[in-house]
Design a protein around this motif. Structure first.
Motif, PDB file in Angstrom:
ATOM      1  N   GLN B 122     -32.915   6.921  58.880  1.00 26.01           N
ATOM      2  CA  GLN B 122     -34.324   6.539  57.827  1.00 26.01           C
ATOM      3  C   GLN B 122     -34.171   7.244  56.522  1.00 26.01           C
ATOM      4  N   PRO B 123     -32.909   6.625  55.835  1.00 25.73           N
ATOM      5  CA  PRO B 123     -32.642   7.059  54.220  1.00 25.73           C
ATOM      6  C   PRO B 123     -33.880   6.351  53.344  1.00 25.73           C
ATOM      7  N   LYS B 124     -34.015   7.548  52.483  1.00 25.41           N
ATOM      8  CA  LYS B 124     -35.223   7.196  51.483  1.00 25.41           C
ATOM      9  C   LYS B 124     -34.555   5.999  50.350  1.00 25.41           C
ATOM     10  N   VAL B 125     -33.292   5.804  50.162  1.00 27.10           N
ATOM     11  CA  VAL B 125     -32.833   5.050  49.444  1.00 27.10           C
ATOM     12  C   VAL B 125     -31.608   4.507  49.861  1.00 27.10           C
ATOM     13  N   LEU B 126     -31.268   3.217  49.709  1.00 25.53           N
ATOM     14  CA  LEU B 126     -30.155   2.393  49.822  1.00 25.53           C
ATOM     15  C   LEU B 126     -29.196   2.065  48.821  1.00 25.53           C
ATOM     16  N   LEU B 127     -27.887   2.485  49.000  1.00 30.25           N
ATOM     17  CA  LEU B 127     -27.138   1.937  48.066  1.00 30.25           C
ATOM     18  C   LEU B 127     -25.896   1.109  48.802  1.00 30.25           C
ATOM     19  N   LEU B 128     -25.865  -0.205  48.223  1.00 31.02           N
ATOM     20  CA  LEU B 128     -25.183  -0.980  49.177  1.00 31.02           C
ATOM     21  C   LEU B 128     -23.830  -1.786  48.087  1.00 31.02           C
ATOM     22  N   ILE B 143     -28.545  -9.755  57.491  1.00 34.60           N
ATOM     23  CA  ILE B 143     -28.312  -8.334  56.908  1.00 34.60           C
ATOM     24  C   ILE B 143     -29.358  -8.216  55.723  1.00 34.60           C
ATOM     25  N   GLU B 144     -29.533  -9.569  54.976  1.00 29.80           N
ATOM     26  CA  GLU B 144     -30.368  -9.526  53.625  1.00 29.80           C
ATOM     27  C   GLU B 144     -31.927  -9.306  54.498  1.00 29.80           C
ATOM     28  N   HIS B 145     -31.974  -9.843  55.561  1.00 25.38           N
ATOM     29  CA  HIS B 145     -33.382  -9.938  56.088  1.00 25.38           C
ATOM     30  C   HIS B 145     -33.890  -8.548  56.420  1.00 25.38           C
ATOM     31  N   LEU B 146     -32.631  -7.978  57.215  1.00 23.56           N
ATOM     32  CA  LEU B 146     -32.962  -6.411  57.670  1.00 23.56           C
ATOM     33  C   LEU B 146     -33.351  -5.568  56.568  1.00 23.56           C
ATOM     34  N   ILE B 147     -32.271  -5.475  55.482  1.00 25.58           N
ATOM     35  CA  ILE B 147     -32.400  -4.646  54.377  1.00 25.58           C
ATOM     36  C   ILE B 147     -33.805  -4.922  53.773  1.00 25.58           C
ATOM     37  N   LYS B 148     -34.166  -6.057  53.542  1.00 21.60           N
ATOM     38  CA  LYS B 148     -35.591  -6.111  52.722  1.00 21.60           C
ATOM     39  C   LYS B 148     -36.806  -5.777  53.492  1.00 21.60           C
ATOM     40  N   THR B 149     -36.560  -6.178  55.065  1.00 25.76           N
ATOM     41  CA  THR B 149     -37.746  -5.688  55.487  1.00 25.76           C
ATOM     42  C   THR B 149     -37.887  -3.934  55.790  1.00 25.76           C
ATOM     43  N   TYR B 150     -36.757  -3.353  55.687  1.00 26.67           N
ATOM     44  CA  TYR B 150     -36.641  -1.820  55.772  1.00 26.67           C
ATOM     45  C   TYR B 150     -37.319  -1.315  54.430  1.00 26.67           C
ATOM     46  N   SER B 151     -36.770  -1.916  53.426  1.00 26.81           N
ATOM     47  CA  SER B 151     -37.035  -1.438  51.956  1.00 26.81           C
ATOM     48  C   SER B 151     -38.535  -1.647  51.886  1.00 26.81           C
ATOM     49  N   THR B 152     -39.154  -2.878  52.281  1.00 27.72           N
ATOM     50  CA  THR B 152     -40.678  -3.097  51.970  1.00 27.72           C
ATOM     51  C   THR B 152     -41.314  -1.991  53.001  1.00 27.72           C
ATOM     52  N   GLU B 153     -40.919  -1.805  54.180  1.00 29.72           N
ATOM     53  CA  GLU B 153     -41.832  -1.150  55.150  1.00 29.72           C
ATOM     54  C   GLU B 153     -41.759   0.287  54.704  1.00 29.72           C
ATOM     55  N   GLN B 154     -40.495   0.806  54.527  1.00 32.11           N
ATOM     56  CA  GLN B 154     -40.262   2.274  54.237  1.00 32.11           C
ATOM     57  C   GLN B 154     -40.521   2.556  52.775  1.00 32.11           C
ATOM     58  N   GLN B 155     -40.840   1.451  51.714  1.00 28.65           N
ATOM     59  CA  GLN B 155     -40.926   1.673  50.369  1.00 28.65           C
ATOM     60  C   GLN B 155     -39.723   2.126  49.825  1.00 28.65           C
ATOM     61  N   ALA B 156     -38.502   1.914  50.374  1.00 31.42           N
ATOM     62  CA  ALA B 156     -37.182   2.633  49.968  1.00 31.42           C
ATOM     63  C   ALA B 156     -36.406   1.679  48.924  1.00 31.42           C
ATOM     64  N   PRO B 157     -36.317   2.124  47.536  1.00 26.31           N
ATOM     65  CA  PRO B 157     -35.561   1.433  46.626  1.00 26.31           C
ATOM     66  C   PRO B 157     -34.103   1.102  47.089  1.00 26.31           C
ATOM     67  N   VAL B 158     -33.527  -0.025  46.495  1.00 27.23           N
ATOM     68  CA  VAL B 158     -32.269  -0.527  47.022  1.00 27.23           C
ATOM     69  C   VAL B 158     -31.505  -0.776  45.815  1.00 27.23           C
ATOM     70  N   LEU B 159     -30.272  -0.244  45.679  1.00 27.21           N
ATOM     71  CA  LEU B 159     -29.476  -0.627  44.453  1.00 27.21           C
ATOM     72  C   LEU B 159     -28.181  -1.165  45.186  1.00 27.21           C
ATOM     73  N   TRP B 160     -28.179  -2.566  44.633  1.00 30.33           N
ATOM     74  CA  TRP B 160     -27.253  -3.584  45.551  1.00 30.33           C
ATOM     75  C   TRP B 160     -26.045  -3.951  44.558  1.00 30.33           C
ATOM     76  N   ILE B 161     -25.044  -3.946  45.078  1.00 24.44           N
ATOM     77  CA  ILE B 161     -23.731  -4.607  44.194  1.00 24.44           C
ATOM     78  C   ILE B 161     -23.520  -5.900  44.901  1.00 24.44           C
ATOM     79  N   SER B 162     -23.602  -7.052  44.073  1.00 26.44           N
ATOM     80  CA  SER B 162     -23.404  -8.398  44.589  1.00 26.44           C
ATOM     81  C   SER B 162     -22.859  -9.244  43.546  1.00 26.44           C
TER      82      SER B 162
END
Lengths: 266, 188
Positions: B122-128, B143-162
């Motif tokens: 249950q991290p508060k921030v995701l660094l990918l 993977i994208e779907h799961l990350i976006k769902t988690y981020s939206t539900e938990q209100q977790a910001p994501v910093l994503w290298i792509s």
């Protein structure tokens, strides 16, 4: 039974065997003759020197000299531990951790043996103290060197795994626990094998020496058992200390893996 | 190489994509935020600085996922402290996956399980760090779907290298490029 006194002639005869081996190597073009002769000469010179030192030491039996001798032995053993590692901790740490763990394992256990088990008067009688310490240092040195080598080299190779574990919020102790366990196991194998095979596969040098010198076999056996237990305990305690200090030094106060604290010895 | 002074703020639930030439310091930035390398400056989570939080607590809350997942036990199960069965089935796994040998997992399975392992804390921030770099299209979308769902539900910001423009278009709320040690915002 009084021990047979060996003359220099006997030694010369034994040396002829080594010279014959060197000659054989020359004849067969094995290119080992130089190494054989140098190693043989070193054996004679080093042991004769130690013989003189011990003779002096035994005559004097003054504790400052014994302490000096013990310190020199420890310092050399600490260097040997460091020299056998492929990747070493930079700064004084590589030498310090090896020496500190040798000190803890060999010195304290030799003290324990002298004070509690043997109980001489005075307890530091060099005929007992120096050979005991020598055996302890020589054997624990192997275990500690193997452990540290496994730990430091392993950390280098498994950097990605260790950092992945840190990234999952694990403590540094947890992130390196498997590696530490493997290193401990590798370091303890010689001592455990030694205990398991003794008397069946090998007759240990000290026991053989005592019997050759005319001691009762059962007395020699008792000494040997004590020595084996001291060596196993010393190897174990020393390895634990070395692994703890070495692993701690691989991480900083923010529990980051700091591999720049290692350098390649080759 | 050094990064210049970098100021970046992520809102709750926001997904910021980051790209830049190789060697520009993207991974260095992520590693500094995760506190894996010594660095200057500070990172704040809900106003609390990283330097005042125990390091392992910080990394548990500010969790990082790399392109290549790492495994250290023979089977999957022991790598998990707790298993979220809803997430497990969302990723297309049954409970028996915990008994599987790690060596026999495909790269897609490995990466999905690595993400699951990360999210189970249950991290508060995701660094990918390029989490889908080695994956096929289907696995990437999962993977994208799961990350976006988690981020939206938990209100977790994501910093994503792509590096994938299509991926950035799919997931990013904001897009920044790192260049010469500085961040530059890209206006779509």
């Amino acid at each position: 039974m009084t021990p047979m006194i060996l003359s220099w002639w006997d030694i010369a005869l034994a040396a002829l065997l080594v010279i014959a081996l060197a000659g054989l190597s020359f004849w067969q073009r094995l290119a080992l003759e130089r190494q054989i002769l140098i190693a043989g000469s070193r054996t004679i010179i080093q042991l004769v020197l130690v013989g003189y030192v011990l003779t002096l030491l035994f005559k004097e039996a003054a504790w400052p000299w014994i302490a000096l001798m013990a310190t020199v032995m420890l310092a050399v053993a600490g260097y040997e531990v460091m020299a056998r590692q492929k990747r070493r901790l930079v700064g004084g740490w590589g030498y310090g951790i090896g020496t500190a763990s040798m000190f803890v394992s060999s010195f304290t256990l030799t003290l324990f043996a002298l004070l509690v088990l043997i109980g001489n008067e005075p307890w530091y009688q060099p005929q007992y103290a120096i050979p005991l310490l020598g055996m302890m240092l020589g054997n624990t040195m192997n275990s500690i060197a193997i452990c540290l080598d496994r730990l430091l080299n392993g950390a280098w190779q498994q950097r990605a795994v260790i950092e992945a574990r840190l990234m999952l919020g694990q403590h540094w102790q947890q992130a390196i626990s498997e590696l530490r366990r493997d290193a401990m196991r590798a370091g303890m194998i010689p001592a455990i094998n030694g205990m398991a095979a003794v008397g069946v596969v090998s007759l240990p040098g000290m026991m053989t020496g005592q019997i050759l010198a005319g001691a009762e076999p059962m007395q020699a056996v008792k000494y040997q058992i004590i020595i084996m237990f001291l060596i196993a305990a010393g190897a174990g305690f020393g390895a634990l200390v070395a692994l703890h200090l070495g692993a701690r030094r691989l991480f900083d106060e923010r529990q980051r893996l700091r591999l720049e604290r290692l350098r390649n010895a080759e | 190489m050094r990064l210049a002074s970098i100021c970046l703020q992520l809102a709750a639930g926001e997904c910021v994509c980051l790209s830049g030439a190789s060697g520009s310091g993207k991974s260095m930035l992520l590693r500094a935020v995760a506190d894996l390398d010594p660095h200057q400056g500070d990172v704040l989570l809900d106003g609390q600085p990283c330097s005042q939080m125990p390091a392992h607590d910080w990394r548990r809350q500010v969790a990082m996922l790399a392109a290549e997942s790492q495994w250290w036990f023979d089977v999957v199960g022991p790598h998990f402290e707790q298993v979220d069965h809803a997430l497990l089935s969302a990723l297309g796994f049954g409970a028996e996956v915990m008994e599987w040998q790690v060596a026999r997992l495909s790269s897609g399975e490995r990466q999905r399980l690595a993400l699951l392992r990360l999210l189970s804390h249950q991290p508060k921030v995701l660094l990918l760090d390029e989490p889908t770099a080695n994956l096929d299209y289907d696995n990437t979308l999962r993977i994208e779907h799961l990350i976006k769902t988690y981020s939206t539900e938990q209100q977790a910001p994501v910093l994503w290298i792509s590096h994938d423009a299509a991926q950035i278009a799919r997931v990013a709320d904001r897009y920044v490029v790192i260049d010469g040690g500085r961040l530059r915002q890209v206006v779509p």
